[in-house]
Design a protein around this motif. Structure first.
Motif, short mmCIF file in Angstrom:
data_model
loop_
_atom_site.label_atom_id
_atom_site.label_comp_id
_atom_site.label_asym_id
_atom_site.label_seq_id
_atom_site.Cartn_x
_atom_site.Cartn_y
_atom_site.Cartn_z
N HIS A 82 0.87 -1.18 0.00
CA HIS A 82 0.00 0.00 0.00
C HIS A 82 0.91 1.23 0.00
O HIS A 82 1.78 1.36 0.85
CB HIS A 82 -0.88 -0.05 1.26
N ALA A 83 0.75 2.13 -0.96
CA ALA A 83 1.58 3.34 -1.00
C ALA A 83 0.78 4.41 -1.73
O ALA A 83 0.52 4.29 -2.93
CB ALA A 83 2.91 3.08 -1.72
N VAL A 84 0.39 5.44 -1.00
CA VAL A 84 -0.48 6.47 -1.58
C VAL A 84 0.01 7.88 -1.23
O VAL A 84 0.71 8.09 -0.24
CB VAL A 84 -1.94 6.33 -1.06
N MET A 85 -0.40 8.80 -2.08
CA MET A 85 -0.12 10.20 -1.80
C MET A 85 -1.14 10.70 -0.79
O MET A 85 -2.31 10.32 -0.85
CB MET A 85 -0.22 11.00 -3.10
N VAL A 86 -0.69 11.55 0.12
CA VAL A 86 -1.58 12.12 1.14
C VAL A 86 -1.58 13.63 0.95
O VAL A 86 -0.55 14.29 1.17
CB VAL A 86 -1.09 11.77 2.57
N GLU A 87 -2.73 14.16 0.55
CA GLU A 87 -2.79 15.61 0.33
C GLU A 87 -2.74 16.35 1.66
O GLU A 87 -3.22 15.87 2.68
CB GLU A 87 -4.08 15.99 -0.42
N THR A 88 -2.11 17.53 1.64
CA THR A 88 -2.11 18.43 2.80
C THR A 88 -2.42 19.83 2.28
O THR A 88 -2.59 20.02 1.08
CB THR A 88 -0.73 18.46 3.49
N ASP A 89 -2.43 20.79 3.18
CA ASP A 89 -2.61 22.18 2.72
C ASP A 89 -1.36 22.68 2.01
O ASP A 89 -1.38 23.74 1.39
CB ASP A 89 -2.92 23.10 3.91
N GLY A 90 -0.27 21.93 2.13
CA GLY A 90 0.96 22.29 1.43
C GLY A 90 1.28 21.22 0.40
O GLY A 90 0.44 20.83 -0.40
N LYS A 91 2.51 20.73 0.42
CA LYS A 91 2.91 19.68 -0.51
C LYS A 91 2.44 18.33 0.02
O LYS A 91 2.38 18.11 1.23
CB LYS A 91 4.43 19.67 -0.68
N PRO A 92 2.14 17.39 -0.89
CA PRO A 92 1.61 16.11 -0.42
C PRO A 92 2.65 15.27 0.31
O PRO A 92 3.85 15.37 0.06
CB PRO A 92 1.18 15.41 -1.72
N GLY A 93 2.17 14.43 1.21
CA GLY A 93 3.00 13.43 1.85
C GLY A 93 2.78 12.08 1.19
O GLY A 93 2.04 11.96 0.20
N VAL A 94 3.46 11.07 1.72
CA VAL A 94 3.29 9.70 1.24
C VAL A 94 3.06 8.81 2.46
O VAL A 94 3.73 8.96 3.49
CB VAL A 94 4.52 9.21 0.45
N PHE A 95 2.09 7.92 2.35
CA PHE A 95 1.81 6.94 3.40
C PHE A 95 1.88 5.57 2.76
O PHE A 95 1.29 5.33 1.71
CB PHE A 95 0.43 7.19 4.00
N ALA A 96 2.67 4.68 3.38
CA ALA A 96 2.84 3.36 2.77
C ALA A 96 2.99 2.30 3.87
O ALA A 96 3.49 2.59 4.96
CB ALA A 96 4.09 3.34 1.87
N THR A 97 2.53 1.10 3.57
CA THR A 97 2.68 0.00 4.53
C THR A 97 3.19 -1.24 3.81
O THR A 97 2.86 -1.50 2.65
CB THR A 97 1.33 -0.34 5.21
N LEU A 98 4.03 -1.96 4.54
CA LEU A 98 4.55 -3.24 4.04
C LEU A 98 4.17 -4.29 5.08
O LEU A 98 4.67 -4.25 6.21
CB LEU A 98 6.07 -3.14 3.85
N ASP A 99 3.26 -5.14 4.73
CA ASP A 99 2.82 -6.20 5.64
C ASP A 99 3.57 -7.47 5.30
O ASP A 99 3.34 -8.09 4.27
CB ASP A 99 1.31 -6.41 5.51
N ALA A 100 4.52 -7.84 6.18
CA ALA A 100 5.34 -9.03 5.93
C ALA A 100 4.84 -10.21 6.76
O ALA A 100 5.49 -11.25 6.84
CB ALA A 100 6.80 -8.73 6.26
#
Lengths: 498, 498
Positions: A82-100
């Protein structure tokens, strides 16, 4: 934190420990991963070069959304489901998960942005990411972001790639947050970390770490248990805001009948600190808690192990504040808040003079914060002080900042790195906190209350400066090259998975 | 002096005298010259445009020696038999003489240099010298130097050309000195004027004048009996000079253990003036002589004839210093010395912030001087003051400046212009001095002790600013266009020749 970490590490010259190469000394069960790391070396370095060639600079609105998109594809390629862009009031962040399917989950904090640069100051173009020979170090990659922070971050991703390539699963699950505004003071990091799904995922972690090139040229590693907070503020005195002085630049002869916003700024600034510029005199400024005995002990040990002369030379500084001795200066470094002028700009700034009475002038300040202080508290005190002293019209723009951050020495992410370093024969210097800043408060503060740390072997320097580099093939027996850096993350992840 | 003259003149709106056109009202014996001026109009404007397209800027080392060479060829073309470049330690000057066999000899002071400019701020390229329509004024030439000072200077040369073209000789002999460093504070004007042959020639003159666009938009002319002196100084606090603080920019977190040269500069600056920035507090600073009754009377008259509201609007200034009334403010303008900050520059000056502790910072000051003060005295007091207050390491670079200048109201060059203005139906406002500065001291001081003045009809504005212009064909009945400006010099020269 990166710059000062790198600078301070570069000055560590006392403890000349012979650092056994992690790559070489890997136990039998890491042999296949190590072989894979060697095998993917060239491709990994190329991936780092490609990333450096794609800068994202929030201050200049360059590289968005290409920067986060590129990071997402990198994360996907090393196993993040799972790896997605996260919008903010400024520049976007990234949120990602690796389920091992692992028992433990670890948080990772990254930045995909880099500092502004002036290509004319560089000996090799900052976006070329050229592989060059640096005497005393070996082959390096030179480019903006090489050490701050793409080099170490890519080394972590290459560790995951190598583990995966040998048919193994990551020894820990990962929850990763990345931001694109670290270099402007992380104004929207909270909007990323505090999203319900991100917060929920981070809640499951044993702590958070940021990949970092941890070795000074002598191979010594400094472990920091936290970092100062900071606020960056721009103070502007302006004729229009003031209601006095000119509303535009006028001829300087008019100074005889027209007030000067520049003199107003000078006067206001001079109320903020003592005559020597070193003691904060802002009214009712939040007081730092006194330095503790254990902090003093850590700095005494650090002062013993560091080479003061080299440190002074590195900073072209013949004397510390008040002619303090090295130990006292280091105590001040980690325990005292500061009010620093980053820059002054107003009126005519070219060569020589120009006879104008400027309508405005700006002072760029950063205020470093220590435990006992908060970003909100410092800003409020500054604003109130200016108001109290009749400077309520001076515009105070906080462009970024956050609270200080601390983690206990027994935090999992700290203890795991101590174990890895011990195994490598490295005796780290422990610091109560970095004098620099990073937004660790979003992890260490409520509601997450996680431990947070920086980790990684390898060496680089030049963050925020020209000729930034990261060592790829080390000819210095004390420091790891690219493969050693990658292997340090392999070991760290396995240690965290225990 | 040019800028503030233009600015102040632009604000003169009270005495709405109907200004009879000089060109139209010329007496019979000027008719042939006036016809010639009309005939050579297009060629003269073209010569002005060509001159504007050849800028000489000392601060940027642009246009040398082309600038003085071009001026010399212009002077030769209007009858100067002798015109040579005069080397100095800076940019060359020009010395020229026109021997008309006349009884009287008049000095002319010119500048061939122009102020720096930023083309992006202009609505028409500053070196294009385009002829444009300006509502309320008519056809103007827009370009750097249009009014400061090439327009008025070329109008004088065209007057000589017209006199010559009608078969006449100039009514006076001329001794001309020109410099190429007026815009950087005339640091080498003495090396031109004090040369034996130049001084000897000037000794023969009845006084010196500088061509100047003397009319405000309402046609009113201000006559100034002198000008303030000035010194321009750059104060630099620097870690290396200080022997404390960093010798190069370092990470701002180090402020906790390293002194800041920027704070040092702020502190030093704050000792120079009172809290409001308006009273000089430099130790043992030379005191101005008190304003005289006649000076007060002149300013009372000026305040009555000028439109305060228009003046405030022009300078975007809602209040004068200390909320003085207009007359008091004007008294302050002509009588008080100033310490002005032209600009501040140090450390990071781009958008937002950047976490550096700068190794140096610079304040650019100008100090205007009034009778009772000298450039040397002001500089010495400033240096001694900084030393007294423990700031002896702060570098004080005087980039230019000179003493104040005064001429008696009965000086020939003043009385002649009063006569020309009276003939034209203009009742000038008399100022004890300009609040701006020009190096008239080289003429009015020992050993020459000459009267010195500015003269010329016509109108322009924007000296040192974008969109500088000079009116070529006036649609404003109160101000002269190009031919009127040229004719004003014809009349002035004949008046001086009487």
């Amino acid at each position: 934190m990166k710059t000062v970490s790198v600078l301070i590490r570069a000055a560590l010259a006392a403890a000349l420990l012979s650092c056994t190469s992690i790559a070489r000394s890997a136990p039998a069960d890491f042999a296949d991963i190590e072989a894979q790391v060697t095998q993917q070396h060239d491709a990994g370095v190329k991936r780092l070069q490609e990333w450096i060639r794609l800068p994202s600079i929030a201050a200049e609105d360059i590289g968005f959304p290409e920067g986060p998109q590129h990071l997402i594809s990198l994360l996907q390629s090393v196993g993040f489901q799972h790896a997605v862009m996260v919008e903010t009031d400024g520049k976007p962040g990234v949120f990602a998960t690796l389920d091992a399917g692992a028992a433990k989950t670890v948080g990772v904090y990254m930045m995909y942005d880099v500092k502004q640069f002036d290509p004319e100051e560089w000996s090799s173009p900052p976006l070329e990411a050229a592989l060059l020979d640096k005497p005393g170090f070996g082959k390096i990659v030179m480019g903006r972001g090489a050490v701050n922070q793409k080099g170490p971050e890519m080394a972590l991703l290459e560790a995951l790639r190598a583990i995966q390539a040998t048919g193994k699963k990551s020894p820990v699950n990962l929850v990763l947050v990345a931001e694109g505004e670290e270099e402007i003071g992380s104004p929207h990091i909270g909007q990323i970390v505090n999203r319900p799904e991100v917060q929920a995922a981070l809640m499951e972690t044993v702590g958070v770490f940021m990949p970092s090139a941890g070795q000074s040229p002598d191979g010594v590693v400094s472990v920091r248990l936290g970092a100062k907070g900071v606020i960056e503020v721009q103070l502007t005195a302006d004729g229009e805001l003031w209601g006095r002085g000119p509303g535009k630049n006028v001829h300087s002869s008019l100074k005889a009948m027209i007030d000067s916003p520049v003199w107003r700024l000078v006067r206001a600034l001079d109320t903020l600190v003592s005559e020597d510029g070193n003691t904060i005199t802002i009214d009712d400024y939040p007081q730092p808690r006194p330095i503790s005995e254990s902090e003093q002990a850590m700095m005494a040990e650090a002062a013993k192990r560091m080479d003061e002369a080299q440190f002074k030379k590195l900073f072209s500084t013949p004397h510390w504040i008040d002619d303090l001795d090295f130990e006292q200066a280091l105590e001040r470094l980690i325990s005292q808040p500061t009010v620093n002028i980053e820059g002054l700009v107003g009126g005519y700034t070219g060569p020589g003079g120009k006879t104008v009475l400027p309508h405005s002038a700006e002072a760029k300040l950063d205020l470093r914060l220590v435990p006992g202080q908060t970003a909100d508290g410092a800003l409020a005190a500054l604003v109130k002080h200016l108001d109290n002293h009749g400077f309520g019209d001076i515009d105070v723009n906080m462009s970024g900042g956050y609270d200080p951050t601390s983690s206990p020495a027994d935090a999992v992410v700290i203890q795991a790195q101590m174990a890895v370093l011990r195994d490598a024969g490295i005796d780290p210097i422990i610091w109560p906190r970095s004098a620099g800043s990073y937004p660790g408060y979003v992890f260490t503060g409520a509601p997450l209350n996680l431990g947070a740390a920086h980790f990684g072997l390898g060496h680089g320097s030049g963050a925020h400066a020209p000729d930034e580099y990261f060592v790829i093939e080390s000819t210095n027996p004390n420091i790891e090259g690219w493969d050693g850096a990658v292997m340090s993350y392999v070991r760290y992840l396995y240690e965290l998975g225990k």
